[in-house]
Design a protein around this motif. Structure first.
Motif, PDB file in Angstrom:
ATOM      1  N   ASN A  64      75.561  55.396   1.286  1.00  0.00           N
ATOM      2  CA  ASN A  64      74.903  55.221   2.581  1.00  0.00           C
ATOM      3  C   ASN A  64      73.400  55.452   2.578  1.00  0.00           C
ATOM      4  OD1 ASN A  64      77.315  54.929   4.585  1.00  0.00           O
ATOM      5  ND2 ASN A  64      77.861  56.688   3.315  1.00  0.00           N
ATOM      6  N   LEU A  65      72.871  56.127   1.557  1.00  0.00           N
ATOM      7  CA  LEU A  65      71.450  56.474   1.557  1.00  0.00           C
ATOM      8  C   LEU A  65      70.669  55.871   0.401  1.00  0.00           C
ATOM      9  CD1 LEU A  65      71.734  60.245   2.568  1.00  0.00           C
ATOM     10  CD2 LEU A  65      71.110  58.311   4.031  1.00  0.00           C
ATOM     11  N   ASP A  66      71.335  55.398  -0.606  1.00  0.00           N
ATOM     12  CA  ASP A  66      70.647  54.786  -1.736  1.00  0.00           C
ATOM     13  C   ASP A  66      69.864  53.563  -1.249  1.00  0.00           C
ATOM     14  OD1 ASP A  66      70.197  52.887  -3.961  1.00  0.00           O
ATOM     15  OD2 ASP A  66      71.340  54.330  -5.152  1.00  0.00           O
ATOM     16  N   PRO A  67      68.525  53.553  -1.416  1.00  0.00           N
ATOM     17  CA  PRO A  67      67.722  52.433  -0.894  1.00  0.00           C
ATOM     18  C   PRO A  67      68.150  51.075  -1.447  1.00  0.00           C
ATOM     19  CG  PRO A  67      66.308  54.271  -1.508  1.00  0.00           C
ATOM     20  CD  PRO A  67      67.669  54.600  -2.033  1.00  0.00           C
ATOM     21  N   ALA A  68      68.516  51.021  -2.718  1.00  0.00           N
ATOM     22  CA  ALA A  68      68.917  49.739  -3.304  1.00  0.00           C
ATOM     23  C   ALA A  68      70.221  49.249  -2.694  1.00  0.00           C
ATOM     24  CB  ALA A  68      69.056  49.878  -4.826  1.00  0.00           C
ATOM     25  N   VAL A  69      71.172  50.142  -2.501  1.00  0.00           N
ATOM     26  CA  VAL A  69      72.449  49.754  -1.893  1.00  0.00           C
ATOM     27  C   VAL A  69      72.225  49.271  -0.469  1.00  0.00           C
ATOM     28  CG1 VAL A  69      74.698  50.608  -1.121  1.00  0.00           C
ATOM     29  CG2 VAL A  69      73.816  51.272  -3.369  1.00  0.00           C
ATOM     30  N   ARG A  70      71.363  49.950   0.276  1.00  0.00           N
ATOM     31  CA  ARG A  70      71.079  49.533   1.649  1.00  0.00           C
ATOM     32  C   ARG A  70      70.419  48.155   1.691  1.00  0.00           C
ATOM     33  NH1 ARG A  70      67.327  52.794   4.088  1.00  0.00           N
ATOM     34  NH2 ARG A  70      66.961  54.231   2.370  1.00  0.00           N
ATOM     35  N   ARG A  71      69.765  47.783   0.622  1.00  0.00           N
ATOM     36  CA  ARG A  71      69.146  46.449   0.550  1.00  0.00           C
ATOM     37  C   ARG A  71      70.081  45.424  -0.080  1.00  0.00           C
ATOM     38  NH1 ARG A  71      64.717  50.008  -0.178  1.00  0.00           N
ATOM     39  NH2 ARG A  71      62.962  49.526   1.208  1.00  0.00           N
ATOM     40  N   GLY A  72      71.349  45.774  -0.225  1.00  0.00           N
ATOM     41  CA  GLY A  72      72.334  44.791  -0.664  1.00  0.00           C
ATOM     42  C   GLY A  72      72.735  44.869  -2.115  1.00  0.00           C
ATOM     43  N   ALA A  73      72.224  45.832  -2.874  1.00  0.00           N
ATOM     44  CA  ALA A  73      72.582  45.940  -4.291  1.00  0.00           C
ATOM     45  C   ALA A  73      74.008  46.473  -4.443  1.00  0.00           C
ATOM     46  CB  ALA A  73      71.599  46.858  -5.014  1.00  0.00           C
ATOM     47  N   GLN A  74      74.559  46.329  -5.619  1.00  0.00           N
ATOM     48  CA  GLN A  74      75.900  46.814  -5.907  1.00  0.00           C
ATOM     49  C   GLN A  74      75.905  48.347  -5.949  1.00  0.00           C
ATOM     50  OE1 GLN A  74      78.856  44.752  -6.537  1.00  0.00           O
ATOM     51  NE2 GLN A  74      77.419  43.478  -5.403  1.00  0.00           N
ATOM     52  N   GLU A 110      88.990  40.368   5.796  1.00  0.00           N
ATOM     53  CA  GLU A 110      89.979  41.334   5.330  1.00  0.00           C
ATOM     54  C   GLU A 110      89.455  42.186   4.183  1.00  0.00           C
ATOM     55  OE1 GLU A 110      92.764  41.844   6.919  1.00  0.00           O
ATOM     56  OE2 GLU A 110      92.219  40.262   8.324  1.00  0.00           O
ATOM     57  N   HIS A 111      88.358  41.791   3.576  1.00  0.00           N
ATOM     58  CA  HIS A 111      87.799  42.517   2.436  1.00  0.00           C
ATOM     59  C   HIS A 111      86.298  42.640   2.677  1.00  0.00           C
ATOM     60  CE1 HIS A 111      91.429  40.405   1.006  1.00  0.00           C
ATOM     61  NE2 HIS A 111      91.651  41.506   0.313  1.00  0.00           N
ATOM     62  N   ASP A 112      85.915  43.658   3.418  1.00  0.00           N
ATOM     63  CA  ASP A 112      84.528  43.809   3.840  1.00  0.00           C
ATOM     64  C   ASP A 112      83.938  45.065   3.220  1.00  0.00           C
ATOM     65  OD1 ASP A 112      82.098  43.829   5.104  1.00  0.00           O
ATOM     66  OD2 ASP A 112      82.904  43.359   7.083  1.00  0.00           O
ATOM     67  N   PRO A 113      82.930  44.953   2.357  1.00  0.00           N
ATOM     68  CA  PRO A 113      82.383  46.136   1.695  1.00  0.00           C
ATOM     69  C   PRO A 113      81.705  47.116   2.632  1.00  0.00           C
ATOM     70  CG  PRO A 113      81.041  44.205   1.228  1.00  0.00           C
ATOM     71  CD  PRO A 113      82.284  43.715   1.904  1.00  0.00           C
ATOM     72  N   VAL A 114      81.297  46.672   3.834  1.00  0.00           N
ATOM     73  CA  VAL A 114      80.638  47.623   4.736  1.00  0.00           C
ATOM     74  C   VAL A 114      81.614  48.657   5.270  1.00  0.00           C
ATOM     75  CG1 VAL A 114      78.892  45.932   5.397  1.00  0.00           C
ATOM     76  CG2 VAL A 114      80.926  46.224   6.837  1.00  0.00           C
ATOM     77  N   ASN A 115      82.900  48.470   5.032  1.00  0.00           N
ATOM     78  CA  ASN A 115      83.854  49.505   5.410  1.00  0.00           C
ATOM     79  C   ASN A 115      83.639  50.788   4.609  1.00  0.00           C
ATOM     80  OD1 ASN A 115      85.134  47.751   7.219  1.00  0.00           O
ATOM     81  ND2 ASN A 115      86.439  46.922   5.613  1.00  0.00           N
ATOM     82  N   LEU A 116      83.020  50.663   3.440  1.00  0.00           N
ATOM     83  CA  LEU A 116      82.733  51.824   2.590  1.00  0.00           C
ATOM     84  C   LEU A 116      81.245  52.021   2.324  1.00  0.00           C
ATOM     85  CD1 LEU A 116      85.413  51.917  -0.280  1.00  0.00           C
ATOM     86  CD2 LEU A 116      84.868  53.759   1.315  1.00  0.00           C
ATOM     87  N   PHE A 117      80.447  50.944   2.350  1.00  0.00           N
ATOM     88  CA  PHE A 117      79.057  51.011   1.923  1.00  0.00           C
ATOM     89  C   PHE A 117      78.150  50.438   3.004  1.00  0.00           C
ATOM     90  CE2 PHE A 117      81.851  49.864  -1.689  1.00  0.00           C
ATOM     91  CZ  PHE A 117      81.841  51.085  -2.349  1.00  0.00           C
ATOM     92  N   THR A 118      77.029  51.094   3.254  1.00  0.00           N
ATOM     93  CA  THR A 118      76.065  50.596   4.232  1.00  0.00           C
ATOM     94  C   THR A 118      75.122  49.623   3.541  1.00  0.00           C
ATOM     95  OG1 THR A 118      76.190  52.644   5.508  1.00  0.00           O
ATOM     96  CG2 THR A 118      74.280  51.229   5.875  1.00  0.00           C
ATOM     97  N   ARG A 119      75.205  48.343   3.923  1.00  0.00           N
ATOM     98  CA  ARG A 119      74.454  47.284   3.263  1.00  0.00           C
ATOM     99  C   ARG A 119      73.864  46.328   4.310  1.00  0.00           C
ATOM    100  NH1 ARG A 119      77.392  43.722   0.325  1.00  0.00           N
ATOM    101  NH2 ARG A 119      76.186  43.760  -1.607  1.00  0.00           N
TER     102      ARG A 119
END
Length: 372
Positions: free
Chosen positions: A183-193, A222-231
């Motif tokens: 949720n806080l990693d800047p790269a993940v928030r910008r869409g990175a894996q 049915e398979h949405d990564p935002v359920n676990l990761f903020t992107r």
């Protein structure tokens, strides 16, 4: 009729037509009739004028997420992997509509000194003015919250059940590490894996990692990564500054023999602007996440030492579009006409941290927020 002289009224625009005035005088002369037509207050006219200047776009809405799932992350005894009993993954509340009083609160000089809902964990008065590029949390209860990873404070670890203090400390620390990485990693928030976040999860838990990777690779309803990761989609929006405000709590308890269970409930506030150069309108995306993680003793369970099992995860998203796609959260900007489903669900306060997360949802309805 208004006691404000015409010269002092905004834009000097009369709010009573000649026909209305003539009808009133005629009925008064006859000794009866209706009450005098009332002008709107000066503040109401200011709001009307502000809305007129901002455009006539209706307030957008939110959705509650595709399906609810619950993951039982417990494994069977050593040498036997346990089955996943079901999945309750509540992805939800993409909320954008705003009540009229919130617009009043955003007028220059306006203020809201009322304590926020969920005062036991989030009490702080809200002063007036909306967000700006230099002050993206202005007008939000989150302005006084702690920020970033330091806001996720761990409770003091003590031995529980047959798990040692060191094992409990490890479970708490790994849960925090997962929250930070997802949720806080800047790269993940910008869409990175979210490779680091995934590294904290036990590969021996059936379906958990394969499902998460499938959602990241080919997201759908049915398979949405935002359920676990903020992107967020970097082609659509950009963060305003580097600060993410965070507030919540973490607790733990004994699980089954040889396990400790950690429960985390945190709200993250992300100020966002449109990606195009010069965009200065700000939308604060608010994400509340609930996690139940389990750390197991590898001497008693068939698990990977030091890795977490996911027992349950829930999420609520506020101030994002009703319809989600592409594996990203899509912040909503109130003056932009919505292209997704209109709001149909009840209103929610995104800063209410006391209502259990499971009670925030209402099927797959799309609702409104009481403030942003």
């Amino acid at each position: 009729m208004s006691t404000v002289p015409p010269s002092e009224q905004p834009d000097e625009q009369p709010s009573i037509s000649d026909e209305q005035l003539a009808a009133f005088l005629r009925e008064a002369a006859e000794g009866g009739g209706t009450a005098a037509p009332k002008e709107p207050s000066a503040r109401a006219r200011m709001v009307t004028q502000r809305l007129r200047e901002q455009g006539d776009a209706p307030p957008p809405g939110w959705r509650t997420g595709p399906a609810s799932h619950e993951v039982n992350g417990r494994t069977r005894r050593r040498r036997r992997l346990g089955a996943v009993l079901g999945v309750l993954l509540v992805a939800g509340l993409a909320v954008v509509a705003i009540r009229p009083s919130l617009l009043l609160d955003q007028l220059p000089g306006a203020s809201d000194d009322k304590p926020e809902a969920g005062a036991s964990v989030s009490a702080s008065p809200v002063t007036g003015g909306g967000p700006t590029l230099d002050a993206p949390f202005r007008g939000s209860p989150a302005r006084s919250w702690a920020e970033g990873a330091d806001a996720i404070e761990l409770p003091a670890a003590k031995a529980v059940g047959d798990m040692s203090e060191e094992q409990v400390e490890q479970a708490l620390r790994r849960t925090k590490d997962f929250l930070v990485a997802s949720n806080l990693d800047p790269a993940v928030r910008r869409g990175a894996q979210p490779a680091k976040a995934l590294s904290f999860l036990d590969p021996k838990q059936p379906d958990m990692l394969p499902d998460a990777r499938r959602a990241l690779r080919s997201p759908d309803r049915e398979h949405d990564p935002v359920n676990l990761f903020t992107r967020f989609d970097p082609d659509e929006v950009r963060p305003v500054g580097d600060v993410v405000k965070v507030r919540g709590r973490m607790t733990y308890e004994a699980g089954e023999p040889g396990q400790v269970r950690v429960r985390a409930d945190y709200t993250f506030v992300y100020p966002m602007a449109k990606a195009e150069s010069g965009a200065d309108r700000i939308s604060r995306t608010i994400v509340r996440r609930g996690l139940t993680m389990v750390l197991s003793d590898p001497a008693r369970w068939d698990v990977t030492a030091g890795k977490l099992l996911v027992e349950r995860y829930d999420a609520a998203y506020f101030n994002v579009a009703c319809e989600n796609d592409g594996g990203f959260l899509h912040p909503s900007f109130p003056t932009v006409a919505p292209t997704d489903s209109p709001p149909t669900g009840e209103a929610r306060d995104p800063y209410d941290l006391d209502t259990p997360l499971g009670e925030v949802f209402d099927g797959e309805a799309c609702g409104t927020v009481t403030r942003s």
